[in-house]
Scaffold this active site. Structure first.
Site, PDB file in Angstrom:
ATOM      1  N   GLU A 435       0.821  -1.222   0.000  1.00 62.21           N
ATOM      2  CA  GLU A 435       0.000   0.000   0.000  1.00 62.21           C
ATOM      3  C   GLU A 435       0.851   1.267   0.000  1.00 62.21           C
ATOM      4  O   GLU A 435       0.485   2.274   0.602  1.00 62.21           O
ATOM      5  CB  GLU A 435      -0.936   0.029   1.227  1.00 62.21           C
ATOM      6  CG  GLU A 435      -2.202  -0.708   1.011  1.00 62.21           C
ATOM      7  CD  GLU A 435      -2.867  -0.305  -0.287  1.00 62.21           C
ATOM      8  OE1 GLU A 435      -3.296  -1.220  -1.001  1.00 62.21           O
ATOM      9  OE2 GLU A 435      -2.946   0.883  -0.607  1.00 62.21           O
TER      10      GLU A 435
HETATM   11  C1  LIG Z   1       2.731  -9.651   0.071  1.00 64.55           C
HETATM   12  C2  LIG Z   1       2.463  -8.500  -0.836  1.00 64.55           C
HETATM   13  C3  LIG Z   1       1.154  -8.177  -1.158  1.00 64.55           C
HETATM   14  C4  LIG Z   1       0.892  -7.144  -2.048  1.00 64.55           C
HETATM   15  N1  LIG Z   1      -0.412  -6.897  -2.431  1.00 64.55           N
HETATM   16  C5  LIG Z   1      -0.627  -6.072  -3.497  1.00 64.55           C
HETATM   17  C6  LIG Z   1      -1.918  -5.986  -4.097  1.00 64.55           C
HETATM   18  O1  LIG Z   1      -2.877  -6.596  -3.643  1.00 64.55           O
HETATM   19  N2  LIG Z   1      -2.057  -5.231  -5.212  1.00 64.55           N
HETATM   20  C7  LIG Z   1      -1.025  -4.536  -5.765  1.00 64.55           C
HETATM   21  O2  LIG Z   1      -1.216  -3.886  -6.787  1.00 64.55           O
HETATM   22  N3  LIG Z   1       0.212  -4.571  -5.207  1.00 64.55           N
HETATM   23  C8  LIG Z   1       0.425  -5.328  -4.095  1.00 64.55           C
HETATM   24  N4  LIG Z   1       1.684  -5.397  -3.534  1.00 64.55           N
HETATM   25  C9  LIG Z   1       2.747  -4.587  -4.101  1.00 64.55           C
HETATM   26  C10 LIG Z   1       3.245  -3.493  -3.155  1.00 64.55           C
HETATM   27  O3  LIG Z   1       2.283  -2.488  -3.004  1.00 64.55           O
HETATM   28  C11 LIG Z   1       4.587  -2.989  -3.717  1.00 64.55           C
HETATM   29  O4  LIG Z   1       5.530  -4.023  -3.493  1.00 64.55           O
HETATM   30  C12 LIG Z   1       5.049  -1.707  -3.085  1.00 64.55           C
HETATM   31  O5  LIG Z   1       4.180  -0.658  -3.439  1.00 64.55           O
HETATM   32  C13 LIG Z   1       6.471  -1.326  -3.483  1.00 64.55           C
HETATM   33  O6  LIG Z   1       6.709  -1.489  -4.849  1.00 64.55           O
HETATM   34  P1  LIG Z   1       8.005  -2.328  -5.324  1.00 64.55           P
HETATM   35  O7  LIG Z   1       7.954  -3.626  -4.618  1.00 64.55           O
HETATM   36  O8  LIG Z   1       8.062  -2.360  -6.798  1.00 64.55           O
HETATM   37  O9  LIG Z   1       9.219  -1.516  -4.760  1.00 64.55           O
HETATM   38  P2  LIG Z   1       9.958  -0.287  -5.471  1.00 64.55           P
HETATM   39  O10 LIG Z   1       8.960   0.669  -5.995  1.00 64.55           O
HETATM   40  O11 LIG Z   1      10.969  -0.833  -6.415  1.00 64.55           O
HETATM   41  O12 LIG Z   1      10.694   0.403  -4.234  1.00 64.55           O
HETATM   42  C14 LIG Z   1      11.959  -0.064  -3.737  1.00 64.55           C
HETATM   43  C15 LIG Z   1      12.449   0.907  -2.653  1.00 64.55           C
HETATM   44  O13 LIG Z   1      12.657   2.201  -3.227  1.00 64.55           O
HETATM   45  C16 LIG Z   1      11.894   3.181  -2.551  1.00 64.55           C
HETATM   46  N5  LIG Z   1      11.392   4.138  -3.546  1.00 64.55           N
HETATM   47  C17 LIG Z   1      10.772   3.880  -4.712  1.00 64.55           C
HETATM   48  N6  LIG Z   1      10.447   5.012  -5.339  1.00 64.55           N
HETATM   49  C18 LIG Z   1      10.851   6.018  -4.568  1.00 64.55           C
HETATM   50  C19 LIG Z   1      10.798   7.441  -4.674  1.00 64.55           C
HETATM   51  N7  LIG Z   1      10.228   8.049  -5.708  1.00 64.55           N
HETATM   52  N8  LIG Z   1      11.336   8.167  -3.668  1.00 64.55           N
HETATM   53  C20 LIG Z   1      11.896   7.564  -2.616  1.00 64.55           C
HETATM   54  N9  LIG Z   1      11.975   6.239  -2.448  1.00 64.55           N
HETATM   55  C21 LIG Z   1      11.454   5.463  -3.419  1.00 64.55           C
HETATM   56  C22 LIG Z   1      10.771   2.430  -1.864  1.00 64.55           C
HETATM   57  O14 LIG Z   1      10.285   3.109  -0.720  1.00 64.55           O
HETATM   58  C23 LIG Z   1      11.453   1.112  -1.516  1.00 64.55           C
HETATM   59  O15 LIG Z   1      12.137   1.241  -0.302  1.00 64.55           O
HETATM   60  C24 LIG Z   1       1.963  -6.395  -2.599  1.00 64.55           C
HETATM   61  C25 LIG Z   1       3.282  -6.701  -2.251  1.00 64.55           C
HETATM   62  C26 LIG Z   1       3.540  -7.747  -1.402  1.00 64.55           C
HETATM   63  C27 LIG Z   1       4.975  -8.104  -1.105  1.00 64.55           C
END
Ligand SMILES: Cc1cc2nc3c(=O)[nH]c(=O)nc-3n(C[C@H](O)[C@H](O)[C@H](O)COP(=O)(O)OP(=O)(O)OC[C@H]3O[C@@H](n4cnc5c(N)ncnc54)[C@H](O)[C@@H]3O)c2cc1C
Length: 577
Positions: A435
């Site tokens: 989220e």
């Molecule tokens: C168990 C689980 C359930 C989930 N359920 C859902 C779901 O139901 N539906 C859905 O759509 N998604 C879901 N997600 C996805 C989840 O919302 C994302 O994993 C999350 O939003 C982060 O995206 P990412 O994993 O690609 O990380 P990234 O976006 O690659 O981020 C990696 C790191 O970089 C930081 N970062 C990224 N961009 C910036 C920025 N602009 N400025 C500063 N820091 C930044 C982040 O804070 C993080 O620490 C789920 C994930 C998991 C693991």
């Protein structure tokens, strides 16, 4: 395994003595008194403690599995879901217009706390369904509403939200899933989403996915994203929903915690979907769902912390190790050791303030929907927007830290599976990530929420706290909170108009400082309301003092770190990492 005891006495205290529930309901012309509210919570607590909590450990061990391309949830989950829906818990706060029970959102929030405490994996099913319903109510056509809302509100069908792709997580502008118009009002949706919670299950009924995708002529970036309703089953000629749509589960994610929750890789292969809201305005529509989910996810942190506290406090009274401080007695229960008490009180001081602050925020949401005066509705709506990232990020950070501290109370017995403490740690961790990661929440607070209405929303919030502290009887927690509020105001002033790097460098510390002040405000209210000589009131005053003396001083460190700015964070070249 321990049992889970729903915190009904706490809820009663907050409703009657701290949050002014009945006055709020009277202002909103709503016919719900504190007795009715407590009776609903008691019944909900029974469902969580007696029906869902016993499935928690087993759900973790068996996990959801993929069998012949379909998800099989752990034994007992499907029956529990049917019981949960049949008893009306899925529709508690949905409006009467859509077949719900229309009860205040504060009851929903505390039901979410008990659900998360009892069984986090299970709680995601109703949470996501409710969020999907809210997006449909706010943005979908009347036809879609008429078809999909009633069975979703009742819990016969569930919802899922499909945003994330392997190349598009925080940055949804990068998403690639396509939606091609079919000329009959529907669209063919093609692409792969990852990490989709509740993407499939074996509860029976339909699963309604809200999918973000791009139309063929869409502009690049976030301005080209649209939202589509894509159900697992499409309507057949008889009006039933039996025709499989072009979507399938590619795999289940293997993950650290919430093993019972099916987190799916979803493949959409020309799946039929319908536009929700306007073309290219999908992100705004999805935000309706995400805001509802963010509060719920914050409450997941609170729920786990509360459950872990109960287990750790019970264990600390039983476990005999070491001698009393004067050396005269031994072995003594570990609750006698100051360091064990410190850990328990850290958790409890967060949980009780978080429960109150979550309840206050939920009452603002009730005001935002039901107050007869549009100006009051707008004011409450803005306060919810301000508090949402704070609840999401601070509660899940404190929630995870609490789970770890409760595990620590168990020593080595917390690390092995037997006592269930390591499951709390594993389950609590995700709430800091999904989220929108907590770092991103903090940037939302600083970059988007502080400037709302020229800064008047946040100033109004601070003024309200300051006025309450000035009117109250004073005392340790009020004094500490006033001082921390001064530091928060100064930090807010410094961050006004800050650039991207300054915002990013400050945001997480700022959000924590904001949360400490907000919790101090709630502790002040609680301490002033607890003036009796009974054990409950005495304990409230003692924990308020602990919060003031042992947790609020963190505000000084946070303020110092904020004042230092971003220079040391940005000093190293990327290659030097
Ligand atoms: C168990 C689980 C359930 C989930 N359920 C859902 C779901 O139901 N539906 C859905 O759509 N998604 C879901 N997600 C996805 C989840 O919302 C994302 O994993 C999350 O939003 C982060 O995206 P990412 O994993 O690609 O990380 P990234 O976006 O690659 O981020 C990696 C790191 O970089 C930081 N970062 C990224 N961009 C910036 C920025 N602009 N400025 C500063 N820091 C930044 C982040 O804070 C993080 O620490 C789920 C994930 C998991 C693991």
């Amino acid at each position: 395994m321990f049992s889970y005891v729903p915190p009904i006495e706490e809820y009663r205290f907050l409703l009657t003595h701290v949050l002014g529930f009945e006055q709020e309901m009277a202002e909103l012309n709503r016919d719900v008194d504190a007795d009715l509210a407590a009776a609903v919570l008691e019944e909900a607590g029974r469902m969580c403690a007696d029906r869902l909590h016993p499935l928690n450990r087993h759900g973790d061990e068996e996990g959801s599995r993929l069998v012949d391309g379909l998800v099989k949830t752990p034994e007992g989950f499907a029956e529990a879901w049917r019981d949960f829906a049949a008893a009306g818990w899925a529709s508690l706060s949905a409006s009467l217009d859509h077949g719900g029970q229309g009860l205040p959102f504060i009851l929903q929030l505390w039901l979410d706390e008990m659900l998360s405490a009892a069984n986090l994996s299970f709680g995601l099913f109703p949470g996501l369904t409710r969020g999907a319903c809210e997006a449909i109510i706010a943005h979908a056509s009347d036809d879609l509403k008429a078809t999909y809302l009633p069975p979703m509100v009742s819990g016969e069908w569930t919802g899922a939200m499909a945003l994330t792709e392997s190349g598009a997580g925080t940055d949804l502008a990068l998403l690639k899933t396509k939606a091609v118009p079919l000329g009959n009002g529907s669209f063919a949706v093609t692409g792969q989403k990852i990490f989709i919670s509740s993407g499939d299950h074996d509860f029976g009924g339909n699963i309604v996915h809200l999918v973000l995708a791009r139309l063929p002529d869409a502009p690049l970036g976030v301005k080209g994203i649209s939202l589509f309703l894509v159900p697992k089953y499409l309507p057949d000629a008889q009006g039933g929903f039996t025709v499989r749509n072009g979507m399938s589960v590619g795999a289940l994610e293997k993950k650290m915690g919430i093993h019972a929750q099916p987190t799916c890789v979803m493949n959409y292969d020309e799946a039929t979907g319908w536009l929700v809201g306007e073309a290219n305005k999908g992100l705004a529509a999805m935000f309706t769902m995400m805001n509802a989910e963010r509060l719920m996810v914050g409450i997941q942190g609170l729920g786990i912390a509360g459950a872990a506290y109960q287990q750790a406090a019970a264990y600390a009274k039983e476990r005999l190790q070491g001698r009393s401080a004067d050396g005269a007695r031994g072995p003594v229960a570990i609750i006698d050791h100051a360091d064990v008490r410190r850990m328990l009180l850290n958790i409890r001081a967060f949980v009780e303030a978080g429960r109150a602050l979550g309840g206050w925020t939920a009452l603002q949401l009730d005001r935002a929907h039901h107050h007869p005066d549009p100006a009051e509705r707008a004011k409450a709506d803005a306060l919810v927007a301000l508090l949402t990232p704070v609840v999401k990020a601070a509660f899940t950070d404190f929630g995870f830290e609490s789970a770890v501290q409760a595990q620590q109370v168990f020593g080595g017995h917390g690390y092995i599976r037997e006592w269930g403490m390591e499951q709390y740690v594993r389950d609590a961790r995700i709430a800091q990530i999904y989220e929108g990661t907590n770092g991103v929440q903090a940037m939302d607070l600083v970059g988007r929420k502080l400037p709302m209405a020229g800064g008047t929303v946040v100033e109004g919030f601070f003024d309200m706290i300051a006025a309450e502290l000035a009117q109250g009887a004073g005392g340790t927690v009020a004094d500490g909170t006033r001082e921390a509020l001064g530091l928060l105001r100064a930090a807010t002033e410094r961050l006004r108009g800050a650039g991207v790097e300054a915002t990013g460098a400050a945001a997480v510390d700022y959000l924590r400082l904001f949360a400490l002040v907000s919790m101090g405000w709630m502790w002040t209210r609680m301490a002033e309301a607890a003036q009796g000589d009974d054990g409950f009131h005495q304990a409230k005053r003692a924990v308020a003092d602990f919060f003031a003396q042992r947790m609020l001083p963190q505000a000084q460190g946070l303020a110092a770190s904020l004042a230092a700015g971003e220079a040391s964070i940005m000093a190293l070249d990327a290659d030097a990492f």
